[in-house]
Design a protein around this motif. Structure first.
Motif, PDB file in Angstrom:
ATOM      1  N   GLU A   6       1.192  -1.294   0.460  1.00  0.00           N
ATOM      2  CA  GLU A   6       0.598   0.099  -0.138  1.00  0.00           C
ATOM      3  C   GLU A   6       0.949   1.300   0.132  1.00  0.00           C
ATOM      4  O   GLU A   6       2.281   1.087   0.623  1.00  0.00           O
ATOM      5  CB  GLU A   6      -0.779  -0.175   1.320  1.00  0.00           C
ATOM      6  CG  GLU A   6      -1.384  -1.071   1.464  1.00  0.00           C
ATOM      7  CD  GLU A   6      -1.419  -2.281   2.964  1.00  0.00           C
ATOM      8  OE1 GLU A   6      -1.660  -3.110   3.176  1.00  0.00           O
ATOM      9  OE2 GLU A   6       0.357  -2.351   2.805  1.00  0.00           O
ATOM     10  N   CYS A  22      -2.705  -0.162  -3.568  1.00  0.00           N
ATOM     11  CA  CYS A  22      -2.366  -1.117  -3.299  1.00  0.00           C
ATOM     12  C   CYS A  22      -1.967  -2.383  -4.412  1.00  0.00           C
ATOM     13  O   CYS A  22      -3.061  -2.290  -5.814  1.00  0.00           O
ATOM     14  CB  CYS A  22      -3.618  -2.133  -2.474  1.00  0.00           C
ATOM     15  SG  CYS A  22      -2.872  -3.289  -2.051  1.00  0.00           S
ATOM     16  N   TRP A  36     -10.358  -2.546   1.504  1.00  0.00           N
ATOM     17  CA  TRP A  36     -10.042  -1.315   2.159  1.00  0.00           C
ATOM     18  C   TRP A  36     -10.148  -1.976   3.309  1.00  0.00           C
ATOM     19  O   TRP A  36     -11.830  -1.922   3.608  1.00  0.00           O
ATOM     20  CB  TRP A  36      -9.795  -0.286   1.688  1.00  0.00           C
ATOM     21  CG  TRP A  36      -8.907  -0.320   0.813  1.00  0.00           C
ATOM     22  CD1 TRP A  36      -9.354   0.099  -1.184  1.00  0.00           C
ATOM     23  CD2 TRP A  36      -7.091   0.435   0.549  1.00  0.00           C
ATOM     24  NE1 TRP A  36      -7.824  -0.056  -1.584  1.00  0.00           N
ATOM     25  CE2 TRP A  36      -7.372   0.166  -0.588  1.00  0.00           C
ATOM     26  CE3 TRP A  36      -6.391   0.188   1.706  1.00  0.00           C
ATOM     27  CZ2 TRP A  36      -5.636   0.912  -0.653  1.00  0.00           C
ATOM     28  CZ3 TRP A  36      -5.675   0.930   1.233  1.00  0.00           C
ATOM     29  CH2 TRP A  36      -5.220   0.059  -0.209  1.00  0.00           C
ATOM     30  N   ARG A  38      -9.689  -0.893   7.505  1.00  0.00           N
ATOM     31  CA  ARG A  38      -8.913   0.128   8.462  1.00  0.00           C
ATOM     32  C   ARG A  38      -9.151  -0.201  10.073  1.00  0.00           C
ATOM     33  O   ARG A  38      -9.487  -1.030  10.383  1.00  0.00           O
ATOM     34  CB  ARG A  38      -9.446   1.683   8.461  1.00  0.00           C
ATOM     35  CG  ARG A  38     -10.692   1.814   9.184  1.00  0.00           C
ATOM     36  CD  ARG A  38     -11.331   2.933   8.212  1.00  0.00           C
ATOM     37  NE  ARG A  38     -12.581   3.530   9.200  1.00  0.00           N
ATOM     38  CZ  ARG A  38     -13.029   4.399   8.650  1.00  0.00           C
ATOM     39  NH1 ARG A  38     -12.183   5.285   8.348  1.00  0.00           N
ATOM     40  NH2 ARG A  38     -14.206   4.940   9.405  1.00  0.00           N
ATOM     41  N   ILE A  69     -13.253   3.134  -4.591  1.00  0.00           N
ATOM     42  CA  ILE A  69     -12.764   2.277  -4.901  1.00  0.00           C
ATOM     43  C   ILE A  69     -12.818   2.207  -5.456  1.00  0.00           C
ATOM     44  O   ILE A  69     -13.952   2.181  -6.788  1.00  0.00           O
ATOM     45  CB  ILE A  69     -13.088   0.885  -3.649  1.00  0.00           C
ATOM     46  CG1 ILE A  69     -11.840  -0.104  -3.565  1.00  0.00           C
ATOM     47  CG2 ILE A  69     -14.510   0.112  -3.791  1.00  0.00           C
ATOM     48  CD1 ILE A  69     -12.163  -1.494  -2.807  1.00  0.00           C
ATOM     49  N   LEU A  80      -8.084   3.596  -3.286  1.00  0.00           N
ATOM     50  CA  LEU A  80      -8.671   3.865  -2.610  1.00  0.00           C
ATOM     51  C   LEU A  80      -9.009   6.001  -1.930  1.00  0.00           C
ATOM     52  O   LEU A  80      -8.012   6.388  -1.696  1.00  0.00           O
ATOM     53  CB  LEU A  80      -9.126   3.123  -0.797  1.00  0.00           C
ATOM     54  CG  LEU A  80     -10.199   3.579  -0.033  1.00  0.00           C
ATOM     55  CD1 LEU A  80     -11.543   3.169  -0.425  1.00  0.00           C
ATOM     56  CD2 LEU A  80      -9.844   3.372   1.652  1.00  0.00           C
ATOM     57  N   TYR A  93      -4.516   1.897   7.245  1.00  0.00           N
ATOM     58  CA  TYR A  93      -5.891   1.601   6.311  1.00  0.00           C
ATOM     59  C   TYR A  93      -4.660  -0.014   5.665  1.00  0.00           C
ATOM     60  O   TYR A  93      -3.870   0.394   5.433  1.00  0.00           O
ATOM     61  CB  TYR A  93      -5.760   2.188   5.743  1.00  0.00           C
ATOM     62  CG  TYR A  93      -7.245   3.429   5.575  1.00  0.00           C
ATOM     63  CD1 TYR A  93      -6.876   4.273   6.571  1.00  0.00           C
ATOM     64  CD2 TYR A  93      -8.132   3.292   5.778  1.00  0.00           C
ATOM     65  CE1 TYR A  93      -7.592   5.119   7.040  1.00  0.00           C
ATOM     66  CE2 TYR A  93      -9.334   4.358   5.326  1.00  0.00           C
ATOM     67  CZ  TYR A  93      -8.959   5.068   6.627  1.00  0.00           C
ATOM     68  OH  TYR A  93      -9.351   5.847   6.785  1.00  0.00           O
ATOM     69  N   TYR A  94      -4.954  -1.022   5.665  1.00  0.00           N
ATOM     70  CA  TYR A  94      -4.887  -2.373   5.089  1.00  0.00           C
ATOM     71  C   TYR A  94      -5.361  -2.764   3.985  1.00  0.00           C
ATOM     72  O   TYR A  94      -6.740  -2.969   3.439  1.00  0.00           O
ATOM     73  CB  TYR A  94      -4.919  -2.822   6.109  1.00  0.00           C
ATOM     74  CG  TYR A  94      -3.999  -3.238   7.478  1.00  0.00           C
ATOM     75  CD1 TYR A  94      -5.271  -2.515   8.477  1.00  0.00           C
ATOM     76  CD2 TYR A  94      -2.936  -3.243   7.342  1.00  0.00           C
ATOM     77  CE1 TYR A  94      -3.998  -2.383   9.668  1.00  0.00           C
ATOM     78  CE2 TYR A  94      -2.410  -3.206   8.248  1.00  0.00           C
ATOM     79  CZ  TYR A  94      -2.945  -2.774   9.262  1.00  0.00           C
ATOM     80  OH  TYR A  94      -1.904  -2.174  10.749  1.00  0.00           O
ATOM     81  N   CYS A  95      -4.949  -3.054   2.445  1.00  0.00           N
ATOM     82  CA  CYS A  95      -5.325  -3.263   1.508  1.00  0.00           C
ATOM     83  C   CYS A  95      -5.355  -5.338   1.965  1.00  0.00           C
ATOM     84  O   CYS A  95      -4.482  -5.924   2.433  1.00  0.00           O
ATOM     85  CB  CYS A  95      -4.668  -3.452   0.701  1.00  0.00           C
ATOM     86  SG  CYS A  95      -5.208  -4.062  -1.034  1.00  0.00           S
TER      87      CYS A  95
END
Length: 121
Positions: A6, A22, A36, A38, A69, A80, A93-95
């Motif tokens: 990311e 990402c 995505w 968080r 998105i 995002l 924030y994570y993909c």
């Protein structure tokens, strides 16, 4: 080996915008659903937005009409777009992506390392 990376996090003022990216790399046959998430310290990771291979999107109520998105399958990348950011959007924030390796019929979930977003005046 498949990797998600990311980028695009940072610090903005309320009302500002950021675009998270990402990128998937490695042995990729196809990328199915992408999401995505968080996470805040001490809290559960929550889904922010998702997009299927058929481009069906889903958003958390808290980000509807502010976040978008999208995906570029040719680049193995998803995005995002975050507009009208609020202090409560401050999270890591994570993909996440369901990635099928070329020699397999099923996909496995894969997580990125996270990117930090801070919103404050």
């Amino acid at each position: 080996q498949v990797q998600l990376v990311e980028s695009g996090g940072g610090s903005v003022q309320p009302g500002g915008s950021l675009r998270l990216s990402c990128v998937a790399s490695g042995s990729i046959g196809s990328i199915n659903d992408v999401g995505w998430y968080r996470e805040a310290p001490g809290k559960e990771r929550e889904l922010v937005a998702s997009i299927t291979l058929g481009l069906i999107t889903n958003y958390a109520d808290s980000v509807k009409d502010r976040f978008t998105i999208s995906r570029d399958n040719a680049k193995n990348t998803n995005y995002l777009q975050m507009n009208s950011l609020k202090p409560e959007d401050k999270y890591v924030y994570y993909c996440n992506a369901a990635i099928r390796k070329p020699w397999r019929y099923t996909a496995d979930g894969c997580w990125g390392q996270g990117t930090r977003v801070s919103v404050s005046s």
